[in-house]
Design an enzyme around this catalytic site. Structure first.
Site, PDB file in Angstrom:
ATOM      1  N   GLU A 108       0.836  -1.205   0.000  1.00 14.30           N
ATOM      2  CA  GLU A 108       0.000   0.000   0.000  1.00 14.30           C
ATOM      3  C   GLU A 108       0.866   1.248   0.000  1.00 14.30           C
ATOM      4  OE1 GLU A 108      -3.115   0.302   3.046  1.00 14.30           O
ATOM      5  OE2 GLU A 108      -2.368   2.323   3.469  1.00 14.30           O
ATOM      6  N   HIS A 147      -1.549  -2.113  10.266  1.00 14.58           N
ATOM      7  CA  HIS A 147      -1.420  -0.673  10.473  1.00 14.58           C
ATOM      8  C   HIS A 147      -2.760  -0.034  10.809  1.00 14.58           C
ATOM      9  CE1 HIS A 147      -2.246  -1.318   6.158  1.00 14.58           C
ATOM     10  NE2 HIS A 147      -2.942  -0.202   6.230  1.00 14.58           N
ATOM     11  N   HIS A 286       6.844  12.480 -23.980  1.00 14.86           N
ATOM     12  CA  HIS A 286       7.751  11.483 -23.419  1.00 14.86           C
ATOM     13  C   HIS A 286       7.059  10.132 -23.378  1.00 14.86           C
ATOM     14  CE1 HIS A 286       5.231  12.643 -20.004  1.00 14.86           C
ATOM     15  NE2 HIS A 286       5.562  11.501 -19.433  1.00 14.86           N
ATOM     16  N   HIS A 288       7.398   6.088 -21.023  1.00 18.81           N
ATOM     17  CA  HIS A 288       7.999   5.398 -19.880  1.00 18.81           C
ATOM     18  C   HIS A 288       8.352   3.964 -20.265  1.00 18.81           C
ATOM     19  CE1 HIS A 288       6.829   8.722 -17.264  1.00 18.81           C
ATOM     20  NE2 HIS A 288       5.658   8.700 -17.875  1.00 18.81           N
ATOM     21  N   GLU A 293       1.737   3.976 -16.753  1.00 14.24           N
ATOM     22  CA  GLU A 293       1.657   5.128 -15.858  1.00 14.24           C
ATOM     23  C   GLU A 293       0.223   5.305 -15.385  1.00 14.24           C
ATOM     24  OE1 GLU A 293       2.110  10.027 -16.034  1.00 14.24           O
ATOM     25  OE2 GLU A 293       2.896   8.782 -17.656  1.00 14.24           O
ATOM     26  N   HIS A 332       3.070  10.396 -24.833  1.00 14.07           N
ATOM     27  CA  HIS A 332       2.017  11.263 -24.310  1.00 14.07           C
ATOM     28  C   HIS A 332       2.600  12.557 -23.760  1.00 14.07           C
ATOM     29  CE1 HIS A 332       3.344   8.676 -20.938  1.00 14.07           C
ATOM     30  NE2 HIS A 332       3.160   9.747 -20.186  1.00 14.07           N
ATOM     31  N   GLU A 347       2.006  11.017 -10.940  1.00 16.66           N
ATOM     32  CA  GLU A 347       2.384   9.978 -11.894  1.00 16.66           C
ATOM     33  C   GLU A 347       2.895   8.802 -11.067  1.00 16.66           C
ATOM     34  OE1 GLU A 347       4.194  12.977 -15.367  1.00 16.66           O
ATOM     35  OE2 GLU A 347       5.510  11.665 -14.209  1.00 16.66           O
TER      36      GLU A 347
END
Length: 397
Positions: A108, A147, A286, A288, A293, A332, A347
């Site tokens: 998480e 937690h 750019h 990735h 993303e 994108h 991002e």
């Protein structure tokens, strides 16, 4: 009977989409045919660009249309049908209202978007940690770490949770301890916790779990001392983004903060950029190489075009609370479209580090004559490109 119905339906659809063949523009065309519903007034936004398109004769949600103008009036550079809908608004997600509790989940990653929370965690090795997370601060819990998160702000607090697996809420992956306690025999509980026999079982007042959030009072913030020690340094689950300096983008259009394993060592499966784009600025073209993303928009409004190759491209509009997923290696950009407000968004990547390849830098560092021939531009134009990654460019007009 079925065939005639389908034929009639097809006929109705074809009639509804037919427009006059004269030379007037699409926006000036008048409907003269009879309709099953009264002719309504012209809407603010129609699927018409120049002489292309036509008015919608049926129903249309103008509020959604105004938030997504590039869907109704796509730019001419959009092409093909291979780019699916990559956007989702949190406003359309089902809201789970509950009284809550204490949870254990998949890996998480969390960020506070408003207010402050008190977070405690205990690891499988018996170490613990307690920290106050303010707006912008981040935490990360590896899979299976118990937690608790408590709101501290008078007006409430909000935080966004990101998981590296889509089935994080499946049965067996997330649970509340009150749910577990109430589904365990009382004599087993007494034996497990070393409690003496009593006519009144010690957990008889524990309510059946009512979800993941319960009303309560703010504690004193004291954490019991763990025999194995506390989580500190490179083993800490807390990253105080609110105290970090953002990096000014070389392109002059904004700033960003990268949070990944290079500065938050405990994180191995999720990496992120917190991006702020000035008015008129744009996250440069750019892609990735390390994965898809995932985006979440915190403030402002934006648009972005996703290009998948083979002539497939689609433009999306975004506002507060919108999310999107851009496939890995898809080209994108993200542009701030507000005339007055900065844009802030996340991002996030299923990776240990943030990686991106700038189109401009790639072109600038490739043989100029090759790029010039490919794009049919001058060699001088290629040589003028920035060799340094710009990240966020400013408005030069």
């Amino acid at each position: 009977m079925r065939a005639s119905f389908l034929q009639a339906l097809a006929l109705w659809v074809s009639v509804a989409l037919v427009v006059s063949g004269d030379e007037t523009s699409a926006g000036d065309r008048k409907r003269t045919t009879k309709h099953l519903r009264p002719v309504r007034e012209k809407r603010d936004l129609e699927p018409i660009v120049g002489t292309k398109g036509a008015e919608i004769l049926g129903g249309s949600n103008q509020q959604i249309a105004k938030q997504n103008p590039d869907a109704l009036q796509p730019p001419p550079t959009d092409a093909g049908t291979g780019v699916p809908n990559l956007k989702w608004s949190f406003s359309l997600s089902n809201m789970l209202l509950s009284n809550g509790g204490f949870v254990r989940e998949q890996n998480e990653w969390g960020i506070v978007t408003n207010g402050s929370v008190l977070v405690s965690v205990v690891t499988s090795s018996g170490k613990n940690q307690l920290f106050k997370a303010d707006t912008g601060d981040i935490w990360y819990f590896p899979k299976g770490q118990g937690h608790a998160i408590q709101g501290l702000s008078d007006g409430g607090a909000e935080y966004l949770l990101v998981f590296d697996q889509g089935d994080f809420n499946a049965v067996g992956t997330t649970f509340n301890i009150d749910d577990w306690i109430t589904h365990t025999p009382p004599e087993v509980l007494m034996k497990n916790f070393g409690l003496p026999n009593s006519s009144t079982p010690p957990f008889s007042t524990t309510p059946t779990s009512a979800g993941s959030i319960i009303p309560g009072t703010v504690g004193n913030g004291t954490l019991p001392k763990a025999m194995s020690g506390e989580l500190t340094g490179s083993s800490s689950y807390y990253f105080a983004s609110s105290t970090k300096n953002f990096t000014k983008a070389p392109g002059g259009g904004g700033q960003y903060l990268t949070v990944d394993s290079t500065n938050f060592p405990i994180v191995k499966s999720l990496a992120a950029n917190i991006v702020e784009i000035d008015v008129g600025g744009m996250r440069e073209l750019h892609w990735h190489p390390s994965g898809a993303e995932w985006l979440y928009f915190i403030e402002g409004q934006a648009r972005g075009t996703v290009w998948l190759g083979s002539g497939q491209a689609r433009t999306f509009d975004f506002t507060i609370g919108d999310t999107a997923v851009f496939p890995d290696n898809s080209g994108h950009y993200i542009e701030n479209t507000s005339p007055t407000q900065k844009l802030c968004y996340l991002e996030i990547f299923k990776s240990d580090v943030v990686e991106d390849i700038s189109l401009a830098q790639w072109m600038a560092l490739t043989q100029p004559d090759i790029v010039a021939q490919l794009l049919n531009i001058s060699v001088d134009a290629v040589k003028a490109l920035k060799k340094e990654k710009q990240v966020i460019v400013k408005n030069t007009n």
